[in-house]
Scaffold this active site. Structure first.
Site, PDB file in Angstrom:
ATOM      1  N   LEU A 112      38.171  35.939  44.510  1.00  0.00           N
ATOM      2  CA  LEU A 112      39.145  36.951  44.912  1.00  0.00           C
ATOM      3  C   LEU A 112      40.409  36.700  44.106  1.00  0.00           C
ATOM      4  O   LEU A 112      40.733  35.553  43.789  1.00  0.00           O
ATOM      5  CB  LEU A 112      39.463  36.848  46.411  1.00  0.00           C
ATOM      6  N   ASP A 113      41.136  37.773  43.781  1.00  0.00           N
ATOM      7  CA  ASP A 113      42.403  37.611  43.066  1.00  0.00           C
ATOM      8  C   ASP A 113      43.384  36.797  43.891  1.00  0.00           C
ATOM      9  O   ASP A 113      43.288  36.730  45.122  1.00  0.00           O
ATOM     10  CB  ASP A 113      43.016  38.979  42.761  1.00  0.00           C
ATOM     11  N   LYS A 114      44.368  36.218  43.223  1.00  0.00           N
ATOM     12  CA  LYS A 114      45.344  35.344  43.890  1.00  0.00           C
ATOM     13  C   LYS A 114      45.985  36.011  45.096  1.00  0.00           C
ATOM     14  O   LYS A 114      46.097  35.409  46.174  1.00  0.00           O
ATOM     15  CB  LYS A 114      46.430  34.920  42.887  1.00  0.00           C
TER      16      LYS A 114
END
Length: 314
Positions: A141-143
């Site tokens: 997942l993105d930050k």
């Protein structure tokens, strides 16, 4: 790995006149990526006629250019006592709820304090397929995206889950608040995604990109905003954010694919409004159907309540 600083000396010719410094070096030293060349320039490791210049400096005929290349730092993931919210765990898998603001695995820009560091502290059993920096990591997942993630505790589980992702049989559902009203109740975005031609740190819809398909369903409409349920059929980098920006409905708070505007400041959002809320897959050992849900984090819930209560129009 390089043990000592390498010094490479270059001299420009009439064919190089007007070239940007970073592009000139990339052409002459093709083993270096453009991002690394730019980093070397910003760190003061590149000299033009004994002087430091910016990456956009235009090369002249006969310029004497020296490039100092220091050794690469070896990254390794170490256990760190970081609290993680584990939803489910058995001998094969871990399902966790990732908070926004934390990176999934170590990288040159984020060498520590990642989900991987937390997992290594939590357990000694993680698959090796992802290598020393990505043990157990099947997907990411993105930050600034929160929500559900699957982690593999052994190689057999990792291979099985990777195949499920490859066959598009894993069902991932996200909740997103986007700018603008989406009038249709549901829709499908089918547009190829690849690395942006203008900014290599960003992804973009481009003709030569890889297949990318995203489905969405409207849950709630506000004056100039829409809450939607999103299902990415494929799994390209930044796919949901890129696709929604592409149709003119960028995710609220997403400063990478749209500049921050007044509504984010009013809602006090320090992240983008994207949450992996549901995950369905087949257990890699016994074939059982697994389904998990993760409620909206408080900061997103609070922002949504502000819109519901006041139906703010920006």
């Amino acid at each position: 790995m390089e043990k000592h600083i390498r010094k490479i000396k270059l001299t420009s010719s009439y064919k190089d006149i007007g070239k940007r410094l970073d592009l000139f070096i990339c052409e002459r030293i093709p083993k270096l990526s453009r991002s690394r060349v730019q980093k070397l320039i910003s760190q003061g490791n590149v000299f033009v006629n004994s002087q430091k210049k910016s990456k956009s400096h235009f090369v002249k005929r006969g310029d004497y250019i020296e490039v100092n290349i220091p050794p690469l730092l070896k990254l390794e993931a170490k256990p760190e006592d970081i609290k993680i919210n584990i939803i489910y765990e058995d001998e094969d898998i871990i399902v966790l709820s990732k908070p926004a603001g934390i990176v999934v695995h170590p990288s040159p820009g984020h060498p520590a304090k990642t989900i991987v560091n937390a997992l290594l502290f939590h357990t000694k059993f993680l698959s090796d397929i992802g290598g020393v920096l990505r043990p157990g990591i099947v997907h990411r997942l993105d930050k600034q995206t929160s929500g559900l993630m699957i982690v593999a505790k052994n190689d057999d589980a990792h291979k099985n889950l990777s195949q499920q992702f490859k066959k598009k049989s894993v069902k991932k559902i996200y909740l997103a608040l986007v700018h603008g009203r989406i009038e249709e109740d549901e829709g499908k975005i089918d547009a190829p995604i690849g690395r942006s031609r203008k900014n290599r740190k960003k992804m973009s819809v481009i003709s030569e990109g890889r297949e990318a398909v995203t489905e969405f369903e409207v849950l709630k409409r506000f004056n100039n905003f829409t809450l939607i349920k999103v299902r990415p059929i494929t799994g390209r980098t930044h796919q949901i954010r890129v696709h929604l920006s592409y149709i003119g409905k960028p995710v609220v708070g997403d400063v990478q694919y749209r500049k921050r505007i007044r509504i984010e400041d009013y809602l006090k959002l320090k992240r983008h409004f994207l949450h992996a809320s549901k995950l369905e897959f087949i257990h890699p050992r016994d074939g059982k159907e697994m389904s998990f849900e993760d409620k909206l984090p408080e900061e997103l819930k609070n922002s949504l309540n502000m819109l519901k209560n006041k139906n703010i129009d920006f």
